[in-house]
Design an enzyme around this catalytic site. Structure first.
Site, short mmCIF file in Angstrom:
data_model
loop_
_atom_site.label_atom_id
_atom_site.label_comp_id
_atom_site.label_asym_id
_atom_site.label_seq_id
_atom_site.Cartn_x
_atom_site.Cartn_y
_atom_site.Cartn_z
N GLY A 90 0.82 -1.20 0.00
CA GLY A 90 0.00 0.00 0.00
C GLY A 90 0.85 1.25 0.00
O GLY A 90 2.08 1.21 0.06
N ARG A 93 4.03 5.95 1.99
CA ARG A 93 4.56 7.30 2.12
C ARG A 93 4.00 8.24 1.06
O ARG A 93 4.51 9.33 0.86
CB ARG A 93 6.09 7.29 2.05
CG ARG A 93 6.65 6.73 0.77
CD ARG A 93 8.14 6.48 0.91
NE ARG A 93 8.68 5.78 -0.24
CZ ARG A 93 9.28 6.36 -1.26
NH1 ARG A 93 9.40 7.67 -1.29
NH2 ARG A 93 9.76 5.65 -2.24
N LYS A 113 4.29 12.02 -3.02
CA LYS A 113 5.19 11.07 -2.36
C LYS A 113 5.98 11.77 -1.26
O LYS A 113 6.45 12.88 -1.43
CB LYS A 113 6.17 10.47 -3.38
CG LYS A 113 5.51 9.57 -4.41
CD LYS A 113 6.52 8.89 -5.31
CE LYS A 113 7.30 7.81 -4.58
NZ LYS A 113 8.14 7.02 -5.52
N ASP A 125 8.70 5.59 7.90
CA ASP A 125 8.35 6.88 8.50
C ASP A 125 7.44 7.71 7.60
O ASP A 125 7.07 8.82 7.95
CB ASP A 125 9.62 7.68 8.84
CG ASP A 125 10.52 7.92 7.63
OD1 ASP A 125 10.07 7.67 6.49
OD2 ASP A 125 11.67 8.34 7.83
N GLY A 126 7.10 7.17 6.44
CA GLY A 126 6.18 7.87 5.55
C GLY A 126 6.82 9.02 4.78
O GLY A 126 6.11 9.76 4.10
N ARG A 176 3.78 13.54 -8.37
CA ARG A 176 3.83 12.84 -9.66
C ARG A 176 2.43 12.71 -10.24
O ARG A 176 1.42 12.72 -9.52
CB ARG A 176 4.50 11.48 -9.53
CG ARG A 176 3.73 10.43 -8.77
CD ARG A 176 4.50 9.13 -8.74
NE ARG A 176 3.77 8.11 -7.99
CZ ARG A 176 4.28 6.93 -7.67
NH1 ARG A 176 5.51 6.63 -8.02
NH2 ARG A 176 3.56 6.05 -7.00
N ASP A 252 4.33 -4.79 -7.44
CA ASP A 252 3.70 -3.57 -6.93
C ASP A 252 4.30 -2.33 -7.58
O ASP A 252 3.80 -1.22 -7.36
CB ASP A 252 3.82 -3.48 -5.40
CG ASP A 252 5.26 -3.54 -4.93
OD1 ASP A 252 5.88 -4.61 -5.09
OD2 ASP A 252 5.76 -2.54 -4.40
N ASP A 262 7.30 4.02 -10.31
CA ASP A 262 8.01 3.79 -9.05
C ASP A 262 9.51 3.65 -9.25
O ASP A 262 10.07 2.56 -9.27
CB ASP A 262 7.44 2.56 -8.34
CG ASP A 262 6.32 2.93 -7.39
OD1 ASP A 262 5.99 4.12 -7.31
OD2 ASP A 262 5.77 2.04 -6.73
#
Length: 486
Positions: A90, A93, A113, A125-126, A176, A252, A262
């Site tokens: 998922g 971040r 992002k 930590d996102g 993005r 993913d 990605d």
């Protein structure tokens, strides 16, 4: 054109509900600063370049403000990572801020992002760091300029927020764009959790929004899989033809739209090396340059597995069998163009493979070779390029066959040069160039990354005064270790 406050949101994915994503607000960065923005990406949203100069621009893309009609959601998905299934991943971040409909009727996801913790952050930590955000920005926009399907990058925002990776780094956010951020892993999540009705709902949404032509087929889901396969074959053909190594082809990280997606430890080939592993975390070489074709096939098989509740296994297998022939035909067509050949002949595959073998043996600069080959008449160009090869006898045999092939097609050199320069870039995003502008940006100097972005936005054009960006890399620049850490 529009202003930032006039963007029209129509959040179709958010309307699917909480089964597919979780509502969450971005967590702002401290002391945000605009690092770089892409006028070409802004134009997709009907935004003029001047909007990047507005304080609101930086506020919106650093999490400090948000549109009233945006609906930030963290998407849930799973995926195969280095061949092993991870049951829940998922947006750990990133946030899908919403979908903007531009004046041409096109939909663009706005995905931020580095926006902070989400329910899918796991041990993270996102956050994103400036280093990786700049790398993704440059690659996204450069690939598009090269004609390679890719997600797009609107801007990078830096901050004084400290993020800890192998060392303390500056936190950043990247905005993005893509028509969709749905991945192969979305379908795997709902298949392996046995949520087949949700899987059907996802299929219907994606097909209706992005593959409407499949609705005219008697078996829409089967037609959808074939379209995804064809787009993926075309994407990988472009990667291989232009020497792009993605580095982390987990399911993913595979876009359902067949676009580059990605970005992590990617690299463009400097010296040609089919065995290049650009991710120093990839101990087995699973995602080496030469493995990208079989891995794409493997990933498509994983997607096919997720579609078995709705498509017969035999039909999926028949479609999967099309991948390698489709890839091969598109890759060979691209390589013919790079060599300046205008028609197909039976010996073309062998001609290209012989060249690549010679380049591998001699560590020849991949981008520079093709650009130089089109710069002058074949005999003159080959005499110059011969100096870069170790196996001179082997190169001479190849050069003679290539010259005969070119002579058989006739045509003037000026037209050949224009044709080849239109597909063979003068400038390519080399890792050492990215590293140099990253180091400057980490010191607070954003001029170098902005100039490099401008150069790479016109990769096929001669750009007087910017010749240094086309130089071969120094030895230290050929072997930079890039990790998944971001």
């Amino acid at each position: 054109m529009r202003t930032l406050t006039e963007l029209a949101f129509d959040n179709r994915f958010a309307r699917l509900g909480d089964v597919f994503s979780t509502a969450i607000e971005p967590q702002p960065l401290d002391d945000p600063q605009l690092v770089v923005a892409s006028p070409a990406a802004m134009a997709l949203l009907d935004l003029p370049p001047s909007e990047a100069d507005e304080p609101l621009f930086t506020q919106l893309f650093s999490g400090h403000k948000i549109w009233a009609t945006a609906e930030p959601r963290a998407m849930v998905y799973s995926g195969h990572q280095f061949g092993a299934y991870n049951p829940q991943l998922g947006d750990g971040r990133g946030l899908l801020l919403g979908e903007v409909r531009n004046e041409a009727g096109q939909y663009w996801d706005l995905h931020l992002k580095g926006a902070g913790l989400t329910p899918y952050s796991r041990m993270g930590d996102g956050r994103a760091v400036l280093r990786s955000s700049i790398r993704e920005f440059l690659a996204s926009e450069h690939l598009h300029a090269l004609g390679i399907p890719s997600s797009r990058a609107l801007c990078v925002t830096a901050s004084s927020t400290t993020v800890y990776r192998e060392r303390p780094e500056r936190g950043a956010m990247l905005l993005r764009l893509a028509p969709s951020h749905v991945r192969f892993g979305h379908f795997e999540f709902f298949y392996y959790t046995r949520q087949h009705e949700a899987l059907r709902q996802l299929l219907d949404h994606v097909i209706g929004a992005h593959f409407a032509e499949c609705l005219e087929h008697p078996e829409p889901y089967r037609a959808f899989f074939r379209e995804v396969l064809e787009r993926t074959a075309s994407l990988i053909a472009h990667w291989q033809a232009y020497g792009f190594c993605h580095g982390v082809m987990n399911t993913d990280n595979m876009s359902i739209l067949g676009i580059t997606f990605d970005f992590g430890p990617y690299a463009f080939l400097d010296d040609f090396d089919a065995r290049l592993i650009c991710n120093h975390s990839d101990d087995s070489g699973r995602y080496s340059f030469e493995n990208q074709v079989p891995i794409a096939h493997w990933n498509l098989a994983a997607l096919a597995q997720a579609l078995t509740p709705f498509v017969a296994v035999e039909a999926l297998q028949e479609t999967l069998a099309l991948f390698l022939p489709l890839y091969q035909a598109q890759w060979l067509d691209l390589m013919r163009r790079r060599l300046g050949l205008t028609r197909a002949e039976d010996g073309d595959q062998a001609l290209v493979q012989r060249l690549l073998g010679l380049m591998q043996e001699s560590a020849v600069d991949y981008t520079g070779f093709f650009r130089e080959l089109g710069e002058r008449a074949p005999g003159e160009a080959l005499a110059r390029l011969r100096e870069d090869f170790v196996d001179l006898a082997g190169f001479d045999r190849w050069a003679a066959d290539y010259q005969a092939r070119v002579a058989a097609e006739a045509g003037e050199q000026a037209a050949r040069r224009a044709r080849m320069h239109a597909v063979n870039p003068r400038y390519i995003l080399r890792n050492y160039l990215a590293q140099q502008v990253i180091e400057a940006a980490e010191r607070g100097d954003y001029a170098p990354v902005r100039e490099l972005h401008a150069v790479l936005s016109r990769p096929f054009d001669e750009q007087p005064g910017r010749e240094r960006y086309a130089e071969r890399p120094p030895e230290w620049g050929k072997h930079l270790a890039i990790s998944c850490s971001s």
